[in-house]
Design a protein around this motif. Structure first.
Motif, mmCIF file in Angstrom:
data_model
loop_
_atom_site.group_PDB
_atom_site.id
_atom_site.type_symbol
_atom_site.label_atom_id
_atom_site.label_comp_id
_atom_site.label_asym_id
_atom_site.label_seq_id
_atom_site.Cartn_x
_atom_site.Cartn_y
_atom_site.Cartn_z
ATOM 1 N N SER A 43 1.806 4.871 -16.642
ATOM 2 C CA SER A 43 2.323 4.786 -15.268
ATOM 3 C C SER A 43 3.322 5.922 -15.075
ATOM 4 O O SER A 43 4.085 6.260 -15.969
ATOM 5 C CB SER A 43 2.992 3.437 -15.042
ATOM 6 N N MET A 51 5.556 3.181 -4.924
ATOM 7 C CA MET A 51 4.919 1.870 -4.725
ATOM 8 C C MET A 51 5.974 0.818 -4.402
ATOM 9 O O MET A 51 5.789 -0.015 -3.507
ATOM 10 C CB MET A 51 4.149 1.457 -5.992
ATOM 11 N N GLU A 52 7.063 0.876 -5.097
ATOM 12 C CA GLU A 52 8.153 -0.083 -4.877
ATOM 13 C C GLU A 52 8.681 0.049 -3.441
ATOM 14 O O GLU A 52 8.917 -0.934 -2.750
ATOM 15 C CB GLU A 52 9.260 0.198 -5.908
ATOM 16 N N ARG A 55 6.152 -1.273 -0.934
ATOM 17 C CA ARG A 55 6.139 -2.742 -0.983
ATOM 18 C C ARG A 55 7.343 -3.305 -0.236
ATOM 19 O O ARG A 55 7.228 -4.266 0.532
ATOM 20 C CB ARG A 55 6.148 -3.213 -2.439
ATOM 21 N N TRP A 60 1.984 -2.749 2.335
ATOM 22 C CA TRP A 60 1.481 -3.212 1.050
ATOM 23 C C TRP A 60 0.305 -4.150 1.278
ATOM 24 O O TRP A 60 0.333 -4.954 2.214
ATOM 25 C CB TRP A 60 2.628 -3.964 0.335
ATOM 26 N N GLU A 93 -3.309 4.183 -3.856
ATOM 27 C CA GLU A 93 -2.660 3.352 -4.878
ATOM 28 C C GLU A 93 -1.219 3.021 -4.500
ATOM 29 O O GLU A 93 -0.717 1.948 -4.829
ATOM 30 C CB GLU A 93 -2.693 4.046 -6.254
ATOM 31 N N LEU A 94 -0.571 3.937 -3.792
ATOM 32 C CA LEU A 94 0.843 3.698 -3.453
ATOM 33 C C LEU A 94 1.004 2.477 -2.553
ATOM 34 O O LEU A 94 2.053 1.853 -2.522
ATOM 35 C CB LEU A 94 1.442 4.934 -2.760
ATOM 36 N N ASN A 96 -1.147 -0.130 -2.726
ATOM 37 C CA ASN A 96 -1.970 -1.164 -3.394
ATOM 38 C C ASN A 96 -3.309 -1.350 -2.667
ATOM 39 O O ASN A 96 -3.805 -2.471 -2.522
ATOM 40 C CB ASN A 96 -1.227 -2.501 -3.477
ATOM 41 N N GLY A 127 0.931 -5.533 -7.727
ATOM 42 C CA GLY A 127 0.822 -4.175 -8.286
ATOM 43 C C GLY A 127 1.321 -4.087 -9.716
ATOM 44 O O GLY A 127 1.426 -2.999 -10.278
ATOM 45 N N ARG A 130 -3.316 -3.299 -13.184
ATOM 46 C CA ARG A 130 -4.524 -2.736 -12.580
ATOM 47 C C ARG A 130 -5.742 -3.390 -13.233
ATOM 48 O O ARG A 130 -5.647 -4.032 -14.289
ATOM 49 C CB ARG A 130 -4.560 -1.218 -12.775
#
Ligand code: FAD
Length: 400
Positions: A43, A51-52, A55, A60, A93-94, A96, A127, A130
């Motif tokens: 990661s 991503m955090e 979210r 998200w 992916e960022l 999800n 998330g 995977r």
């Protein structure tokens, strides 16, 4: 079909556009560039931080409409957001919203038992982990899924999995903790009841990630694609999805929404390619005139606008049909979009590469990798020919 987006979807769209501008485009190169070899499948701190952030602000699980973990969007609404996040290969992916996790979450939400959801779906929705989807095999023509040879055989309270898969997207990643594996549980059953799908933890004994595979040289780290060997992998019987022999049923349900998402993302990529094609044409001078004044370039730009509009309309129609009559009744429209969009987006991106000259082929622009991505999807999720064949069957039957 052309109804306004709901106020909630409009708000998400505006915030998504702002997030892309502030966090994704400026960091795109770093997000996509191959990191240090040792960290390739690990990661990456920047991606995890973004991503955090996504979210935290509710950008998200935009695709998810099975519960409060998502945003409750229709396919038609999500398609339009997907176009925005599709503008960068680094973005899905960022939020999800990347393949194959989206399809796998759909499977678990639709067909999973409560225990399977608690153990795997919950962690995918946050998330934390995977997943991968292992159907295709090197030794058989996997566009015909009845050919799949991996065995999933009952032994007491367990199933035992044996087989070789490849092109398993996500398998090389250190964060990939669960595989949905398709294989034969009863070779003597009728053709479409021979296959099952089962949940296999990636740390189970007997799994070897043999090697990563590349697409035109792009490894797509940190998720990637891999050849994976399953040797006497033993999992508890409760890991079976839906029931023995129901693999085809699940496969049909999985692919509909996923195909539309790929299409919408590609429209975003094609729009961005057209934008930079115009910018480049305006600012580059050859033989005494700007490229934008040259007939061939102007034709390329005009044709690209025609192509994108057509691609968007077939995709939105498919999404709208999925919302109004269901995925099954919309299968022709989904097949049309799946056949039209990757090829069309690829043509637009190819024209943008041509207008950029050598720069278009280099790592300095997103175009070369985007071209590879659209090219792969003329094979992935079923080759174009298989979808055209299905459409031909319907057309011929209609005129019988
Ligand atoms: C980047 C990438 C990611 C992928 N991710 C996954 C994944 O996560 N999980 C997974 O299980 N698989 C994945 N795949 C595999 C993909 O779904 C298969 O490659 C695809 O289904 C085709 O199967 P095949 O490669 O065995 O081709 P084959 O079945 O051998 O087909 C070869 C060619 O035969 C022709 N053909 C086949 N059927 C017909 C027909 N009916 N009429 C006319 N011509 C036909 C087509 O030209 C086709 O391209 C991925 C592939 C790629 C490239």
């Amino acid at each position: 079909m052309f109804a306004e987006l709901s106020p909630g979807a409009l708000d998400l769209r505006d915030r998504l556009v702002a997030f892309m501008a502030e966090h994704v485009y400026p960091n795109e190169r770093e997000l996509l560039a191959p990191p240090r070899e040792a960290e390739k499948w690990a990661s990456r701190p920047l991606a995890m931080a973004l991503m955090e952030k996504a979210r935290a602000v509710g950008l998200w699980n935009l695709f998810y409409n099975h519960g409060p973990e998502g945003q409750g969007l229709s396919n038609w609404e999500y398609s339009q957001l997907c176009e925005i996040l599709g503008r960068s290969l680094a973005a899905p992916e960022l939020f999800n919203c990347n393949a194959p996790d989206v399809g796998n979450m759909e499977i678990l939400a639709t067909y999973g038992t409560e225990a399977q959801k608690q153990r795997w779906l919950k962690r995918l929705l946050t998330g934390e982990i995977r997943s991968c989807f292992a159907m295709t095999e090197p030794q058989v023509a996997s566009s015909d899924a009845t050919n799949i040879e991996t065995s999933i055989l009952r032994d007491g309270d367990d199933y035992v999995v044996n087989g070789r898969k490849w092109w398993t997207t996500g398998a090389p990643s250190e964060r990939c903790k669960i595989a949905i594996v398709m294989g034969k549980s009863d070779p003597s059953a009728p053709k479409h009841q021979q296959q099952s799908m089962i949940l296999v933890p990636m740390d189970a004994a007997g799994i070897t990630v043999v090697r990563p595979l590349s697409v035109y040289g792009y490894e797509h780290a940190p998720l990637g694609h891999a050849e994976v060997l399953f040797e006497n992998v033993r999992v508890p019987a409760e890991n079976m999805l839906l029931g023995e022999g129901r693999g085809f049923e699940i496969a049909q349900g999985r692919l509909g929404p996923g195909r539309i998402h790929h299409c919408m993302r590609f429209i975003g990529l094609a729009e961005r390619a057209l934008e930079i094609m115009c910018e480049r044409a305006r600012t580059r001078v050859a033989f005494g005139s700007s490229l934008a004044e040259m007939g061939g370039v102007r034709q390329a730009i005009g044709q690209s606008r025609c192509d994108i509009e057509q691609a968007r309309l077939v995709t939105l129609k498919a999404a709208w049909m999925m919302d109004t009559v269901g995925n099954k009744a919309a299968r022709n429209e989904i097949a049309i979009a799946k056949t039209v969009v990757p090829e069309t987006a690829g043509k637009v991106i190819d024209r943008a590469i041509q207008v950029h000259g050598g720069a278009g082929l280099s790592q300095d622009f997103f175009l070369a990798e985007a071209f590879a991505e659209t090219r792969f999807l003329r094979i992935g999720d079923g080759p174009d020919e298989v979808h055209r064949e299905a459409l031909a069957r319907v057309e011929l039957a209609r005129r019988h």
